[in-house]
Each structure stands twice: as structure tokens, then as C-alpha cells.
Scaffold this active site. Structure first.
Site, PDB file in Angstrom:
ATOM      1  N   GLU A  74       0.802  -1.223   0.000  1.00 27.85           N
ATOM      2  CA  GLU A  74       0.000   0.000   0.000  1.00 27.85           C
ATOM      3  C   GLU A  74       0.832   1.269   0.000  1.00 27.85           C
ATOM      4  O   GLU A  74       0.598   2.180  -0.779  1.00 27.85           O
ATOM      5  CB  GLU A  74      -0.966   0.026   1.185  1.00 27.85           C
ATOM      6  CG  GLU A  74      -2.181  -0.888   1.022  1.00 27.85           C
ATOM      7  CD  GLU A  74      -1.894  -2.319   1.403  1.00 27.85           C
ATOM      8  OE1 GLU A  74      -0.783  -2.586   1.915  1.00 27.85           O
ATOM      9  OE2 GLU A  74      -2.771  -3.187   1.210  1.00 27.85           O
ATOM     10  N   HIS A  97     -11.034  -4.531  10.343  1.00 26.55           N
ATOM     11  CA  HIS A  97     -11.654  -4.264   9.050  1.00 26.55           C
ATOM     12  C   HIS A  97     -12.875  -3.354   9.170  1.00 26.55           C
ATOM     13  O   HIS A  97     -13.756  -3.391   8.324  1.00 26.55           O
ATOM     14  CB  HIS A  97     -12.080  -5.569   8.370  1.00 26.55           C
ATOM     15  CG  HIS A  97     -11.005  -6.200   7.530  1.00 26.55           C
ATOM     16  ND1 HIS A  97      -9.865  -6.722   8.066  1.00 26.55           N
ATOM     17  CD2 HIS A  97     -10.891  -6.389   6.193  1.00 26.55           C
ATOM     18  CE1 HIS A  97      -9.105  -7.216   7.107  1.00 26.55           C
ATOM     19  NE2 HIS A  97      -9.703  -7.026   5.952  1.00 26.55           N
TER      20      HIS A  97
HETATM   21  C1  LIG Z   1      -2.626  -4.377   4.363  1.00 23.14           C
HETATM   22  C2  LIG Z   1      -3.666  -5.163   3.656  1.00 23.14           C
HETATM   23  N1  LIG Z   1      -3.860  -4.948   2.341  1.00 23.14           N
HETATM   24  C3  LIG Z   1      -4.800  -5.654   1.674  1.00 23.14           C
HETATM   25  C4  LIG Z   1      -5.569  -6.581   2.307  1.00 23.14           C
HETATM   26  C5  LIG Z   1      -6.657  -7.362   1.540  1.00 23.14           C
HETATM   27  N2  LIG Z   1      -6.193  -8.749   1.391  1.00 23.14           N
HETATM   28  C6  LIG Z   1      -6.554  -9.700   2.261  1.00 23.14           C
HETATM   29  S1  LIG Z   1      -5.829 -11.174   1.939  1.00 23.14           S
HETATM   30  C7  LIG Z   1      -5.055 -10.577   0.580  1.00 23.14           C
HETATM   31  C8  LIG Z   1      -4.193 -11.497  -0.233  1.00 23.14           C
HETATM   32  C9  LIG Z   1      -3.065 -12.124   0.539  1.00 23.14           C
HETATM   33  O1  LIG Z   1      -2.511 -13.189  -0.175  1.00 23.14           O
HETATM   34  P1  LIG Z   1      -1.409 -14.143   0.449  1.00 23.14           P
HETATM   35  O2  LIG Z   1      -0.462 -13.392   1.307  1.00 23.14           O
HETATM   36  O3  LIG Z   1      -0.807 -14.914  -0.668  1.00 23.14           O
HETATM   37  O4  LIG Z   1      -2.195 -15.116   1.424  1.00 23.14           O
HETATM   38  P2  LIG Z   1      -3.348 -16.181   1.082  1.00 23.14           P
HETATM   39  O5  LIG Z   1      -4.659 -15.488   1.280  1.00 23.14           O
HETATM   40  O6  LIG Z   1      -3.141 -16.657  -0.297  1.00 23.14           O
HETATM   41  O7  LIG Z   1      -3.191 -17.268   2.104  1.00 23.14           O
HETATM   42  C10 LIG Z   1      -5.370  -9.220   0.394  1.00 23.14           C
HETATM   43  C11 LIG Z   1      -4.897  -8.386  -0.710  1.00 23.14           C
HETATM   44  C12 LIG Z   1      -5.346  -6.757   3.682  1.00 23.14           C
HETATM   45  N3  LIG Z   1      -6.071  -7.626   4.404  1.00 23.14           N
HETATM   46  N4  LIG Z   1      -4.384  -6.059   4.317  1.00 23.14           N
END
Ligand SMILES: Cc1ncc(C[n+]2csc(CCOP(=O)(O)OP(=O)(O)O)c2C)c(N)n1
Ligand SMILES: [Mg+2]
Lengths: 327, 333
Positions: A60, A129
Site C-alpha cells: 500500500e 476491518h
Molecule cells: C494491508 C492489507 N492490504 C490488503 C488486504 C486485503 N487482502 C486480504 S488477503 C489478501 C491477499 C493475501 O494473499 P497471500 O499473502 O498470498 O495469502 P493467502 O490469502 O493466499 O493465504 C489481500 C490483498 C489486507 N487484508 N491487508
């Protein structure tokens, strides 16, 4: 006039501005191929391609900084922070770079970018959230803050924000993307400054913004039907700058004010509005202005606790009745 | 892995799978609210690593996909389910929800919703261990896309610099929500990214628990013996959408099928059957027994537990006031 949803209004503003100006781009997490968490960028990737509709990594602060840097050269980025809770991570770039660069450079450099994010408590999304952060943004010099309460504003404020040479933060609400409302068929630019009298009244002013405007409208209805109190509802869609004149005018007419926000009370939008009332029209007041806010707790997950933490129309009615000595 | 351990872990993985699938159903029935991120497909990651570590003794921290990690550390599935139901008996007293399961008594230090947030927290826990002089380690489970946060690099640097006893486990399931890794990240193989910090790292198949276990043993030994942090990448896949509102339009059904051919539970089951340690009938009976346990104990407990009291909305915001009075009033005796 066509009735469309809040998210469609935002999408339309993106689309029109991107079609008009090749330097308008948008960026954020999952906004491209996936079309955006709240569909606000749906179809844009297919239409404008990956150079202008950028799926960013989950970085971000740095992607916000990247967008700001591009805006130094005249690019007009619309930067989506998926949720306002993640905007905490981007605040360094938003505040230290975008908001200050014009001033620091003696007017040589500007950051004409738009930041958009969804804020507020939706349904049981829990402590990390559900933040309301407009209070933080509105305290930063060099940043404009607007917050649409309906699809028309969502469309028109984004259009104006893109054209404006100042950085603008647009505070949307997770619960409002599917709200329907009339939006002009022809191009429309909503003023970035000012306020709107959504319902006119004579006995008390209910100030609100974004989702609290809707609680206030409902409260005004109840006050009118059940208690014979005529409430004026004022929509403070611009939080920075606040419409001091609009606030003064309404209070000078009704002589009473209740300020309503989903945020927690301390250091908030509502306390700021009450300060403005004191500064602008203290001697017009027949009663001390009051505010209605969320409880000062991290948002609980449990449904019952969550409901108890957030104000609603009934709380607004109760505050008004108290003001009139009826409770 | 020893045969009895493999048999035990197979059952545990079935519990984890069924628990998550039952959550899905409860969500549809609106018993669970908010965001819900499920783990099926990735069971061998958490289980393999924790078999090589000491659950309940080593500290574990993770993101929002946290139910199974909590249970593996020793959290009672009943309390985890009660948390998902928002009940007072839940592991976070109904205040946290799916993304914020905590059981500090089992040294499960919590699930966090901000991607990348747990990296520095894990390093900080390791710092605490270092200062207290114990032989515990900190284990941080996160996804692949989290590595694009600034906290990733900032933490890797400090963890290596201060030689902290922390194991970073990257469950690389190839997606961050709907964005494929090659569209968000310049390198697909995440273990390569820590070489700039001279950190020990390895990558292995995250679907085969024995491979995970072997790689994790090396990693855990490295960290526990005081040699500093370690980064372990596990290649895996989540079967379901990112959370409940995900129609999986960003990937093909063929790709999903391909990964399901390498199901972590079936790989272990078939191996045990081939080794004649169990029969298919044994396995099916076990599945039934697990389903009954989930329904009759876990769900029943969550259903029958009381809601938190609205009068207690502000409980847990700050420390108990009485206990802090000397400092609050400035009248410390
Ligand atoms: C700081 C932040 N930015 C964006 C999000 C929205 N978000 C939640 S999970 C995610 C993807 C994360 O992917 P990964 O680290 O590969 O974990 P996975 O869900 O695949 O286990 C995003 C963009 C968030 N929760 N926190
Ligand atoms: Mg992932």
C-alpha cells in the site's frame, strides 16, 4: 436521470474520465482482472489494458507513493485502497508526500491524485476491518476530503476530484456500494466544497455525512411523525474544508444541532463540527450542541455487540428528544 | 515420520478439513459472519511444520486464514468454532471472529487481518525469546503475496541482523485473492527473496507432509540451535475461493483439478494404505467418526454457547481499571 448503484456510479466516473484523458489511470489491489472488490473498476481492465488499470502488489505505501510520483508528472492516478483499514499503511505517502509537496516546493510541484477507499463497519468484519478514519484525513493540510452519501455524489465527486489539481481523498462506505439512486445522464461535476440541505426543517439541525445522513433522514421522519419536531438534515459531503457558512446558516435557522457520525467521538469529525458551530454562531444556540457516535471500542465481531457499538436513527431521535427536554 | 505419528496426523488433517468445510456450511446458514478464509488444500503445510516443532511450546503467529493453525497449536476446536459463532465461550470471547483467533495459553499468538502485519510481530516475539533465554522459537505462517509488503523486507533484515530465533513459513498458494503470483511478484519462488539478507532458506512441496516435515526439521533445528532465522517456502494451493465471496474467475477449473490430484490428505492416506498400516475401510470409518465429533461436540458447543452480554461491550478495551489505579491516579504507594 437513471437510477444506478453507488458502485456503478463510481465505475462510470472512472470510465468517462479514462476515455477522455489518456493520462488518467487507476491502480490498486485486485482492481484489474478481478474488477475490484466492490466492482468499482469493473470492465476497465478489458477496455484500457494493464498499463492504465494496474493490479498492484499488496504494498500500500509504495504503490500509493508510486501513484503520487506519477502525478508529479501530470498523470492523474485514481488510487484505490481496498479498505480504509489498509490506508493506515499508505498514510506516510499520502500525508508526507501528496499533501505537502505543493507547499514544500513553493508551488512548483503538485500531486493531483485521487485516493479512494471503503470505510466504516459493514457486517461483523471485526476490529481490523471496520475502521472509520475520516477524522485522520480531515486534519491534514493539503488534502481535500469528500465523502459521498449517494450515487449522484459518488459519481460527481469522483469526476471533480480527478479534474482537481489537489490531492483528494474520497471516503466511501462498505455498506453503500449497492445503494441505488438517481444520477444525471449527462456529465455532472459535483462541487468538492460545500454542504447540502437534504431535508429542510426549522427546529433542529441533524448534521451528518456519508452513511449517517441516512440515519438522520430516518430520524427526521420519526421526529416529524411522532413528536412534531421539524428537523433539518444537512449532508456534510466535504469534510475538508468543512462548509462553515452552511453550518452557520442552518444553525442560525434552527438554533439547535445534533452532529452524527459513525466514528468514535474523540478527536472526530463531530467534535470539529461542534467547534465550528461555537466559532461561527454560538449566540444563535438555544441548547448546547450534542453528538451521536460509536462506542469507543475496537469494533467487536459478535453481531449483538457490533450493533450496540454503532449508532442508528433511534439514537439520533433520543438525542434530539433529550435536547428538547422530552426524554 | 514415525508410523504412529503419521496415523495421528492423518486424523488431525481430516479434523482440520472437516472443520473448515463445516464452517463453510455454517456461513451459508448465516451462523458465521464477516470474512471467512478457509484452509482446505494446504493442510500439510501447517501440520508438517508443526510436527517438526513443538506445538503449544513454540510461539506461532499467522494471518487471517488461521483456524487450523490455532487448532494445531492446541486450541480446542470447540472454542474456535464458538468464536466463529461470535459466542462468549469463543477463543477470543466472541470479540475477534474468524480472522482473529487467539489462544495464548497454547502460544498461538493470533491471527491478524492486515497482510504483512505479523512479520515484525513474529520477529518481536523472537526477540522476547532471545531476551528471556528460552529455547522456544517463533514461527510465522504467511502467504506468498504478503511478501510484497514493506514489512517483509524490513523484518527479514532485522531478523537476520539480530539473529532472531524465528522461522518464516511462506505458504505459497500462487494467489493473493484473485491476483496470480506472476502478476504481482517479480519472482515466483519466494525463498529467493531473502538471499539479500544472507538468510538460510529452502523450498519444498507443500502437499506431501513428509517432505514438509523433513524440510521443517532442518529449518527448526537451525533456528532452535541459535543460528538465526530461516525462511521455508512451501508450494501449495487453496481449493476454495480466497474468502466466501470469491467465484474463482481468475483461475481455471483444470488447474484446480490438477492440484486436487495432489491432495495432502489423500497422499498420506494412500501411503499408509500402501504400507498396509490401514485400509480404505479404516479411513472411511475414521472420517465418519470425525464428522460425528464435529457435529455432536464442536458445532453443538458453538450452537449452545451464550452470546456475549451487551453490557460488556467495553470489556477488554483497557486493563482492569482497579489493577491500574496506582498509575492512573499517580498515587503509587
Ligand atoms: C494491508 C492489507 N492490504 C490488503 C488486504 C486485503 N487482502 C486480504 S488477503 C489478501 C491477499 C493475501 O494473499 P497471500 O499473502 O498470498 O495469502 P493467502 O490469502 O493466499 O493465504 C489481500 C490483498 C489486507 N487484508 N491487508
Ligand atoms: Mg497466497
Amino acid at each position: 436521470m437513471a437510477e444506478i448503484m453507488y458502485w456503478e456510479a463510481i465505475q462510470r466516473a472512472h470510465d468517462e474520465e479514462m476515455a477522455r484523458d489518456p493520462l488518467v489511470i487507476c491502480m490498486g489491489e485486485d482492481i484489474g482482472v478481478a474488477g475490484g472488490t466492490y466492482k468499482a473498476t469493473k470492465g476497465l481492465y478489458e477496455k484500457y489494458g494493464p498499463l492504465r488499470v494496474i493490479d498492484t502488489p499488496i504494498s500500500e505505501n509504495s504503490y500509493t507513493g508510486l501513484g503520487i510520483g506519477a502525478s508529479f508528472l501530470g498523470v492523474r492516478p485514481i488510487i484505490e485502497l481496498m479498505s480504509v483499514n489498509f490506508a493506515w499503511l499508505a498514510m506516510d505517502q499520502m500525508f508526507n508526500s501528496a499533501a505537502k509537496v505543493r507547499y514544500m516546493s513553493g508551488g512548483q510541484l503538485t500531486a493531483p491524485c485521487v485516493f479512494r477507499s471503503a470505510g466504516g463497519a459493514a457486517h461483523q468484519l471485526g476490529a481490523q476491518h471496520s475502521a472509520r478514519m475520516e477524522k485522520v484525513f480531515m486534519g491534514i493540510a493539503g488534502l481535500r476530503v469528500v465523502t459521498p452519501s449517494n450515487p449522484k455524489q459518488a459519481y460527481g465527486l469522483l469526476k471533480s476530484a480527478i479534474r482537481c489539481d489537489d490531492p483528494v481523498y474520497i471516503n466511501e462506505h462498505e455498506l453503500m456500494y449497492n445503494m441505488k439512486g438517481d444520477v444525471p445522464d449527462t456529465e455532472y461535476f459535483h462541487p468538492l466544497e460545500g454542504s447540502e440541505v437534504t431535508r429542510s426543517g426549522t427546529d433542529v439541525t441533524l448534521f451528518g455525512y456519508n452513511i449517517s445522513v441516512h440515519w438522520n433522514l430516518k430520524a427526521a421522519e420519526i421526529l416529524d411523525k411522532q413528536y412534531g419536531i421539524s428537523a433539518e438534515v444537512v449532508d456534510l459531503y466535504s469534510l475538508s474544508p468543512l462548509d462553515r457558512e452552511g453550518i452557520r446558516k442552518s444553525v442560525s435557522k434552527t438554533h439547535r444541532a445534533v452532529v452524527v457520525g459513525e466514528e468514535e467521538a474523540p478527536v472526530g469529525v463531530c467534535s470539529e463540527v461542534i467547534s465550528v458551530i461555537n466559532e461561527e454562531c454560538f449566540f444563535e444556540l438555544d441548547a448546547a450542541p450534542v453528538r451521536v457516535n460509536s462506542a469507543l471500542v475496537p469494533q467487536p465481531y459478535n453481531h449483538g455487540l457490533e450493533k450496540a457499538a454503532i449508532p442508528n436513527a433511534e439514537d439520533v431521535v433520543a438525542a434530539v428528544l433529550k435536547l428538547f427536554g422530552k426524554a | 515420520m514415525k508410523l504412529e505419528d503419521k496415523k495421528r496426523v492423518l486424523r488431525e488433517m481430516v479434523v482440520h478439513r472437516r472443520f473448515e468445510e463445516r464452517c463453510y456450511q455454517a456461513y451459508i446458514e448465516r451462523k458465521i459472519g464477516g470474512f471467512l478464509h478457509l484452509y482446505p488444500g494446504q493442510e500439510a503445510c501447517c501440520n508438517g511444520v508443526m510436527e517438526a516443532a513443538r506445538p503449544g511450546y513454540d510461539y506461532v503467529i499467522t494471518g487471517y486464514r488461521d483456524h487450523v493453525h490455532a487448532i494445531k497449536c492446541g486450541a480446542d476446536p470447540k472454542e474456535v468454532m464458538a468464536e466463529l459463532y461470535g459466542k462468549e465461550t469463543g477463543s477470543s470471547k466472541g470479540r475477534g471472529g474468524s480472522m482473529h483467533i487467539f489462544d495464548v495459553s497454547k502460544r498461538f499468538m493470533g491471527g491478524y487481518a492486515l497482510v504483512g502485519g505479523p512479520f515484525p510481530l513474529a520477529a518481536g516475539i523472537a526477540k522476547g525469546i532471545q531476551m528471556k533465554g528460552g529455547d522456544e522459537i517463533a514461527i510465522c505462517f504467511l502467504g506468498d503475496a504478503a511478501n510484497n509488503q514493506g514489512t517483509f523486507h524490513e523484518t527479514m533484515n532485522m531478523a537476520a541482523l539480530y539473529k532472531l530465533p524465528v522461522l518464516f513459513v511462506c505458504e505459497n498458494n500462487l494467489y493473493g485473492i484473485g491476483t496470480a503470483i506472476e502478476r504481482s511478484t517479480a519472482v515466483v519462488h519466494q525463498h529467493k527473496r531473502v538471499c539479500g539478507y544472507d538468510m538460510e532458506a529452502a523450498e519444498t512441496d507443500g502437499q506431501d507432509i513428509e517432505k514438509v516435515y523433513e524440510a521443517a526439521k532442518v529449518a527448526v533445528n537451525h533456528v532452535r540451535s541459535g543460528k538465526g532465522p530461516y525462511f521455508l517456502e512451501l508450494l501449495t494451493y487453496r481449493y476454495r475461493g480466497h474468502s466466501m465471496s470469491d467465484s474463482r474467475g481468475y483461475r481455471s477449473r483444470e488447474e484446480e483439478e490438477m492440484w486436487k490430484q495432489r491432495d495432502p490428505i489423500y497422499i498420506l492416506r494412500d501411503r499408509l494404505i500402501a504400507e498396509k498400516a490401514m485400509t480404505m475401510a479404516d479411513y472411511e470409518a475414521m472420517e465418519k467418526e470425525v464428522d460425528a465429533y464435529i457435529e455432536n461436540e464442536v458445532i453443538k458447543f458453538a450452537e449452545e454457547s451464550p452470546e456475549p452480554k451487551v453490557e460488556e461491550l467495553e470489556k477488554y478495551v483497557l486493563a482492569d481499571r482497579e489493577s491500574q489505579l496506582p498509575w492512573i491516579t499517580g498515587k503509587a504507594a
